[in-house]
Motif scaffolding. Sequence first.
Motif, PDB file in Angstrom:
ATOM      1  N   ASP A  53      53.926  32.789  23.184  1.00  0.00           N
ATOM      2  CA  ASP A  53      53.256  33.866  22.445  1.00  0.00           C
ATOM      3  C   ASP A  53      51.953  33.383  21.834  1.00  0.00           C
ATOM      4  O   ASP A  53      50.939  34.099  21.861  1.00  0.00           O
ATOM      5  CB  ASP A  53      54.171  34.426  21.360  1.00  0.00           C
ATOM      6  N   VAL A  54      51.963  32.179  21.268  1.00  0.00           N
ATOM      7  CA  VAL A  54      50.732  31.616  20.698  1.00  0.00           C
ATOM      8  C   VAL A  54      49.698  31.421  21.810  1.00  0.00           C
ATOM      9  O   VAL A  54      48.521  31.783  21.648  1.00  0.00           O
ATOM     10  CB  VAL A  54      51.003  30.291  19.957  1.00  0.00           C
ATOM     11  N   GLU A  55      50.114  30.885  22.945  1.00  0.00           N
ATOM     12  CA  GLU A  55      49.193  30.673  24.069  1.00  0.00           C
ATOM     13  C   GLU A  55      48.618  31.987  24.580  1.00  0.00           C
ATOM     14  O   GLU A  55      47.426  32.073  24.892  1.00  0.00           O
ATOM     15  CB  GLU A  55      49.908  29.918  25.194  1.00  0.00           C
ATOM     16  N   PHE A  72      43.861  34.828  18.686  1.00  0.00           N
ATOM     17  CA  PHE A  72      43.888  33.616  17.878  1.00  0.00           C
ATOM     18  C   PHE A  72      42.800  32.677  18.366  1.00  0.00           C
ATOM     19  O   PHE A  72      42.506  32.620  19.553  1.00  0.00           O
ATOM     20  CB  PHE A  72      45.229  32.871  17.996  1.00  0.00           C
ATOM     21  N   PRO A 124      47.464  25.074  20.773  1.00  0.00           N
ATOM     22  CA  PRO A 124      48.584  25.972  20.508  1.00  0.00           C
ATOM     23  C   PRO A 124      49.817  25.263  19.952  1.00  0.00           C
ATOM     24  O   PRO A 124      50.538  25.839  19.137  1.00  0.00           O
ATOM     25  CB  PRO A 124      48.885  26.603  21.871  1.00  0.00           C
ATOM     26  N   ALA A 172      49.311  24.877  16.308  1.00  0.00           N
ATOM     27  CA  ALA A 172      49.466  26.188  15.673  1.00  0.00           C
ATOM     28  C   ALA A 172      50.947  26.549  15.551  1.00  0.00           C
ATOM     29  O   ALA A 172      51.383  27.057  14.510  1.00  0.00           O
ATOM     30  CB  ALA A 172      48.724  27.254  16.479  1.00  0.00           C
ATOM     31  N   LEU A 173      51.741  26.276  16.595  1.00  0.00           N
ATOM     32  CA  LEU A 173      53.174  26.534  16.539  1.00  0.00           C
ATOM     33  C   LEU A 173      53.820  25.723  15.422  1.00  0.00           C
ATOM     34  O   LEU A 173      54.660  26.229  14.680  1.00  0.00           O
ATOM     35  CB  LEU A 173      53.832  26.207  17.878  1.00  0.00           C
ATOM     36  N   LEU A 183      52.960  27.377  12.106  1.00  0.00           N
ATOM     37  CA  LEU A 183      53.717  28.624  11.926  1.00  0.00           C
ATOM     38  C   LEU A 183      55.174  28.350  11.598  1.00  0.00           C
ATOM     39  O   LEU A 183      55.747  28.956  10.692  1.00  0.00           O
ATOM     40  CB  LEU A 183      53.618  29.483  13.191  1.00  0.00           C
TER      41      LEU A 183
END
Length: 76
Positions: free
Chosen positions: A26-28, A36, A41, A44-45, A48
């Motif tokens: 989902d982040v990618e 984003f 990523p 970022a994961l 989060l």
Amino acid sequence: MTRILNRRGLQHIHSEIGLAPRALRDVEEGVASGRFDVPDPLVALSALGEGQLALWELKSARPDVSADEARLTWRK
């Protein structure tokens, strides 16, 4: 449950099974769509996931904090 996740949850953020691979996907996808802007990523994961654990700990320690007070909103 919150105490378990706080003690054992960090190892699951980068797991190859469960929600982690889907969250990374989902982040990618968010990066690819331009939603984003993150250099990595996986980093970022991590942010989060750790942020979510911190919010669960806050709710455990301070049950008086409402979901609205803990909610983040994105601004453009």
